[in-house]
Design a protein around this motif. Sequence first.
Motif, PDB file in Angstrom:
ATOM      1  N   VAL A 352       0.858  -1.197   0.130  1.00 15.68           N
ATOM      2  CA  VAL A 352      -0.003  -0.036   0.195  1.00 15.68           C
ATOM      3  C   VAL A 352       0.943   1.248  -0.006  1.00 15.68           C
ATOM      4  O   VAL A 352       0.576   2.420  -0.761  1.00 15.68           O
ATOM      5  N   ALA A 353       1.987   1.234   0.853  1.00 18.66           N
ATOM      6  CA  ALA A 353       2.702   2.499   0.793  1.00 18.66           C
ATOM      7  C   ALA A 353       3.476   2.555  -0.537  1.00 18.66           C
ATOM      8  O   ALA A 353       3.854   3.683  -1.015  1.00 18.66           O
ATOM      9  N   GLY A 354       3.795   1.560  -1.208  1.00 16.98           N
ATOM     10  CA  GLY A 354       4.420   1.580  -2.351  1.00 16.98           C
ATOM     11  C   GLY A 354       3.701   2.184  -3.675  1.00 16.98           C
ATOM     12  O   GLY A 354       4.055   3.073  -4.210  1.00 16.98           O
ATOM     13  N   SER A 355       2.237   1.828  -3.422  1.00 15.21           N
ATOM     14  CA  SER A 355       1.281   2.708  -4.320  1.00 15.21           C
ATOM     15  C   SER A 355       1.206   4.029  -3.852  1.00 15.21           C
ATOM     16  O   SER A 355       1.097   4.961  -5.121  1.00 15.21           O
ATOM     17  N   ILE A 356       1.247   4.515  -2.559  1.00 17.99           N
ATOM     18  CA  ILE A 356       1.064   5.935  -2.149  1.00 17.99           C
ATOM     19  C   ILE A 356       2.194   6.415  -2.824  1.00 17.99           C
ATOM     20  O   ILE A 356       2.365   7.779  -3.618  1.00 17.99           O
ATOM     21  N   ASN A 357       3.239   6.138  -2.614  1.00 17.67           N
ATOM     22  CA  ASN A 357       4.566   6.630  -3.101  1.00 17.67           C
ATOM     23  C   ASN A 357       4.573   6.812  -4.714  1.00 17.67           C
ATOM     24  O   ASN A 357       4.935   7.824  -5.239  1.00 17.67           O
ATOM     25  N   ALA A 358       4.151   5.773  -5.427  1.00 17.50           N
ATOM     26  CA  ALA A 358       4.103   5.813  -6.821  1.00 17.50           C
ATOM     27  C   ALA A 358       3.173   7.284  -7.138  1.00 17.50           C
ATOM     28  O   ALA A 358       3.518   7.922  -8.289  1.00 17.50           O
ATOM     29  N   VAL A 359       2.225   7.248  -6.634  1.00 15.33           N
ATOM     30  CA  VAL A 359       1.202   8.480  -7.027  1.00 15.33           C
ATOM     31  C   VAL A 359       2.052   9.750  -6.586  1.00 15.33           C
ATOM     32  O   VAL A 359       1.863  10.818  -7.383  1.00 15.33           O
ATOM     33  N   GLY A 399      -6.444   5.363  -8.373  1.00 14.92           N
ATOM     34  CA  GLY A 399      -7.845   5.175  -7.837  1.00 14.92           C
ATOM     35  C   GLY A 399      -7.921   4.072  -6.669  1.00 14.92           C
ATOM     36  O   GLY A 399      -8.710   4.106  -5.534  1.00 14.92           O
ATOM     37  N   GLY A 400      -6.821   3.330  -6.667  1.00 18.63           N
ATOM     38  CA  GLY A 400      -6.597   2.281  -5.457  1.00 18.63           C
ATOM     39  C   GLY A 400      -6.276   2.933  -4.412  1.00 18.63           C
ATOM     40  O   GLY A 400      -6.809   2.425  -3.108  1.00 18.63           O
ATOM     41  N   VAL A 401      -5.553   3.785  -4.424  1.00 19.47           N
ATOM     42  CA  VAL A 401      -5.176   4.833  -3.382  1.00 19.47           C
ATOM     43  C   VAL A 401      -6.316   5.650  -2.557  1.00 19.47           C
ATOM     44  O   VAL A 401      -6.635   5.572  -1.507  1.00 19.47           O
ATOM     45  N   LEU A 402      -7.205   6.142  -3.553  1.00 19.03           N
ATOM     46  CA  LEU A 402      -8.411   6.852  -3.172  1.00 19.03           C
ATOM     47  C   LEU A 402      -9.357   5.814  -2.572  1.00 19.03           C
ATOM     48  O   LEU A 402     -10.139   6.184  -1.594  1.00 19.03           O
ATOM     49  N   GLY A 403      -9.458   4.606  -2.627  1.00 19.75           N
ATOM     50  CA  GLY A 403     -10.099   3.447  -2.254  1.00 19.75           C
ATOM     51  C   GLY A 403      -9.783   3.030  -0.909  1.00 19.75           C
ATOM     52  O   GLY A 403     -10.574   2.835   0.049  1.00 19.75           O
ATOM     53  N   HIS A 404      -8.373   3.415  -0.639  1.00 16.18           N
ATOM     54  CA  HIS A 404      -7.959   3.243   0.663  1.00 16.18           C
ATOM     55  C   HIS A 404      -8.629   4.397   1.656  1.00 16.18           C
ATOM     56  O   HIS A 404      -8.856   4.235   2.992  1.00 16.18           O
ATOM     57  N   LEU A 405      -8.447   5.706   0.909  1.00 16.20           N
ATOM     58  CA  LEU A 405      -8.816   6.810   1.847  1.00 16.20           C
ATOM     59  C   LEU A 405     -10.132   6.545   2.185  1.00 16.20           C
ATOM     60  O   LEU A 405     -10.723   6.842   3.318  1.00 16.20           O
ATOM     61  N   LEU A 406     -11.121   6.250   1.145  1.00 18.14           N
ATOM     62  CA  LEU A 406     -12.721   6.139   1.359  1.00 18.14           C
ATOM     63  C   LEU A 406     -12.866   5.219   2.433  1.00 18.14           C
ATOM     64  O   LEU A 406     -13.636   5.258   3.127  1.00 18.14           O
ATOM     65  N   ASN A 407     -12.139   4.057   2.273  1.00 18.26           N
ATOM     66  CA  ASN A 407     -12.569   2.822   3.353  1.00 18.26           C
ATOM     67  C   ASN A 407     -12.066   3.371   4.924  1.00 18.26           C
ATOM     68  O   ASN A 407     -12.772   3.339   5.690  1.00 18.26           O
ATOM     69  N   MET A 408     -11.002   4.030   4.929  1.00 19.71           N
ATOM     70  CA  MET A 408     -10.633   4.721   6.133  1.00 19.71           C
ATOM     71  C   MET A 408     -11.536   5.623   6.580  1.00 19.71           C
ATOM     72  O   MET A 408     -12.050   5.751   7.660  1.00 19.71           O
ATOM     73  N   ALA A 458     -16.197  17.392  -0.351  1.00 16.50           N
ATOM     74  CA  ALA A 458     -14.721  17.912  -0.350  1.00 16.50           C
ATOM     75  C   ALA A 458     -13.823  16.767  -0.942  1.00 16.50           C
ATOM     76  O   ALA A 458     -12.830  17.221  -1.828  1.00 16.50           O
ATOM     77  N   PHE A 459     -14.044  15.546  -0.618  1.00 19.35           N
ATOM     78  CA  PHE A 459     -13.246  14.535  -1.120  1.00 19.35           C
ATOM     79  C   PHE A 459     -13.306  14.522  -2.592  1.00 19.35           C
ATOM     80  O   PHE A 459     -12.170  14.237  -3.378  1.00 19.35           O
ATOM     81  N   PHE A 460     -14.460  14.618  -3.212  1.00 15.29           N
ATOM     82  CA  PHE A 460     -14.540  14.326  -4.772  1.00 15.29           C
ATOM     83  C   PHE A 460     -14.031  15.645  -5.465  1.00 15.29           C
ATOM     84  O   PHE A 460     -13.314  15.717  -6.422  1.00 15.29           O
ATOM     85  N   ARG A 461     -14.231  16.916  -4.784  1.00 17.82           N
ATOM     86  CA  ARG A 461     -13.716  18.159  -5.270  1.00 17.82           C
ATOM     87  C   ARG A 461     -12.067  18.044  -5.340  1.00 17.82           C
ATOM     88  O   ARG A 461     -11.370  18.550  -6.373  1.00 17.82           O
ATOM     89  N   ASP A 462     -11.419  17.633  -4.030  1.00 14.82           N
ATOM     90  CA  ASP A 462     -10.039  17.640  -3.928  1.00 14.82           C
ATOM     91  C   ASP A 462      -9.396  16.629  -4.679  1.00 14.82           C
ATOM     92  O   ASP A 462      -8.187  16.953  -5.219  1.00 14.82           O
ATOM     93  N   TYR A 463      -9.843  15.403  -4.594  1.00  9.01           N
ATOM     94  CA  TYR A 463      -8.897  14.103  -4.816  1.00  9.01           C
ATOM     95  C   TYR A 463      -9.394  13.522  -6.162  1.00  9.01           C
ATOM     96  O   TYR A 463      -8.481  12.905  -6.713  1.00  9.01           O
ATOM     97  N   VAL A 464     -10.791  13.683  -6.288  1.00  5.59           N
ATOM     98  CA  VAL A 464     -11.406  13.062  -7.691  1.00  5.59           C
ATOM     99  C   VAL A 464     -11.042  13.686  -8.768  1.00  5.59           C
ATOM    100  O   VAL A 464     -10.561  13.484  -9.833  1.00  5.59           O
ATOM    101  N   THR A 467      -6.335  17.736  -7.651  1.00  3.12           N
ATOM    102  CA  THR A 467      -5.216  17.487  -7.787  1.00  3.12           C
ATOM    103  C   THR A 467      -4.483  17.590  -6.382  1.00  3.12           C
ATOM    104  O   THR A 467      -3.174  17.465  -6.324  1.00  3.12           O
ATOM    105  N   LYS A 468      -5.261  17.935  -5.345  1.00  2.00           N
ATOM    106  CA  LYS A 468      -4.577  18.027  -3.884  1.00  2.00           C
ATOM    107  C   LYS A 468      -4.012  16.773  -3.341  1.00  2.00           C
ATOM    108  O   LYS A 468      -4.802  15.804  -3.603  1.00  2.00           O
ATOM    109  N   SER A 469      -2.988  17.025  -2.664  1.00  3.31           N
ATOM    110  CA  SER A 469      -2.464  15.998  -1.901  1.00  3.31           C
ATOM    111  C   SER A 469      -3.169  15.704  -0.735  1.00  3.31           C
ATOM    112  O   SER A 469      -3.008  16.568   0.248  1.00  3.31           O
TER     113      SER A 469
END
Length: 603
Positions: A352-359, A399-408, A458-464, A467-469
């Motif tokens: 998971v951390a590897g995917s976040i770093n890649a993004v 999209g996978g990273v956003l899945g993690h954030l939505l899940n949390m 806010a989630f959809f506005r910023d991350y979907v 391009t906010k980090s």
Amino acid sequence: MFRTLNHPKLYLLILLLSSVSLVSPAFAANLRYTLEMPEPHTHYFQVSAEVEGAKKKYIDFTMPVWAPGSYLVREFAKNVEGFTATDGKGKTLRAEKIDKNTWRVYSNRASEVKVNYKVYAFELSVRTSFLDASHGYVNGTSIFMYPEGFEKQAGTLVVKPHSTFSKISTGLTSTGKFTYSFPNYDILADSPLEIGNHEVYTFEAGGVPHEVAMYGEGNYDPERLMADMKRVTEEAISVFGELPVDRYVFIVHNLQRGGGGLEHLNSTTLQTSRFNYGTDSGYTGFLSLVAHEYFHLWNVKRMRPAPLGPFNYNEENYTKLLWVSEGITSYYDDLIVRRAGLTSADRYLDVVAGSINAVENAPGNAVQPVSESSFDAWIKYYRQTENSNNAEVSYYTKGGVLGHLLNMEIMKSTNGEKSLDDVMRYMYNRYYKQLNRGFTEAELKEAIERVAGHNVDAFFRDYVNGTKSPDYSDYFKAAGLKMVNLNAGTNIGSWGATTSFNDGRVTVSGVSKGSSAYEGGLNVKDEIIAVNGYRVGNDLDRYVTGVKPGEELEVLIARDGILQVLQIKVLKDTRSRLKFEKLQNPTAEQVKIYNKWLGIAGA
């Protein structure tokens, strides 16, 4: 817990990818395809398509330009040769090509029309078709034309394998030896065939037989692999609580180099390197691929964005939701392998951390919103250039990273009682089972809010759509985790160029925006001859790594045959190296969320 939804015949009578019911066309007709391969070594399939009872003035036969699940116009008609047409008595009918992928047959209301053509098939990917002396692989959209106006017509496919081939594996319903039925063109196009002498293994999951057709040798242990694939598939089934097919087929191509998969309604094709099974990373990587394509049974093939069905095979089908279709599926693939107990929690967190770093380390992440990445897949994702990393972001990875954030977010707001699983179940039940149609972004957002219990504008506005980090630690603290940047506080120089070494020459193949090489004017295709007066070869790293910010590199290059010297000032490397760390003294709720998320016993 697991049950099937449909009787085999009923299952085939439902157009799962369409919002319209299956009705026979105004001109009821019989439809029959025949597929032959008399000389496999030439790589040509011979196809005939017969329409009986249409009695029309003319019939247009069309070859699709793309394959659902792979969002690029591939122009399959380019491989078609020798198109001819006859009536039921064998009399030649006039035919002409009226556009790039359509042949018009002037049938003069004949009761039977038969067309014949050949297709050159020598691209072994999960999206295309292939034929040689060892096997044949068929993707319907690249082989079978459809007679316009008869797309919803049921029909028959007869396959005549070469005499050296003895087996066929496919998701199509068998009605006799090498004879299959289909309820409409969508099902024919969506049911690949593996033809040859492959190994066939079986296992049962969710009370349903699963067939695994293994082309090519590999260093896999069949018994272990089938047992682990069973665990993976049953874990995927548990997310939705039911399996909507009565049989499932995996087609696996074991190649010298290979990777990737493509989903279908009751089957999938996977490609992997034949000796990948021998390492832990290779083996679990293959199982993650299995999980990814299998999860598409629900996400994409049944619950789907509205533009992805009914399909227009003649042009692009645009959607901003591939980050859900592919990205959320990417969120689940490694997670399913973890929940199945086939990888450790620590190993999973590293993935998971590897995917976040890649993004976060992709310059394009600050340029392209993931919704735009989805929409532009047709012209960008499948057509990577030397600048793609600087201008684009992958809807798979982000999209996978956003899945993690939505899940949390969901688990935090519901005290661990609900998760992204509940959103997926709701979407599946609502838009596939109840309404049998695709969903919109607004409907997806509404489903997330229904489960989470609060607004996610806010989630959809910023991350979907932006391009906010994100603040990753703020999200993952719900599971008792924080993210630390191992590069924080370091003073490392950035080089920022990738190179290839061939015939004694070092050639630049990519330059990362914001790096020393980028700001110093190094270009793709430049030949690097020397650094600081020293000639370089495959030892370039010795001269460009370990240098400190503020230093200068004198780089001698050849650009279009002209020698130049670049003075490249070394900049600080601002890339992150994020890693999870557990919080000390996590609360009971954080432990609960952590265990439930990762499928740890006792959750």
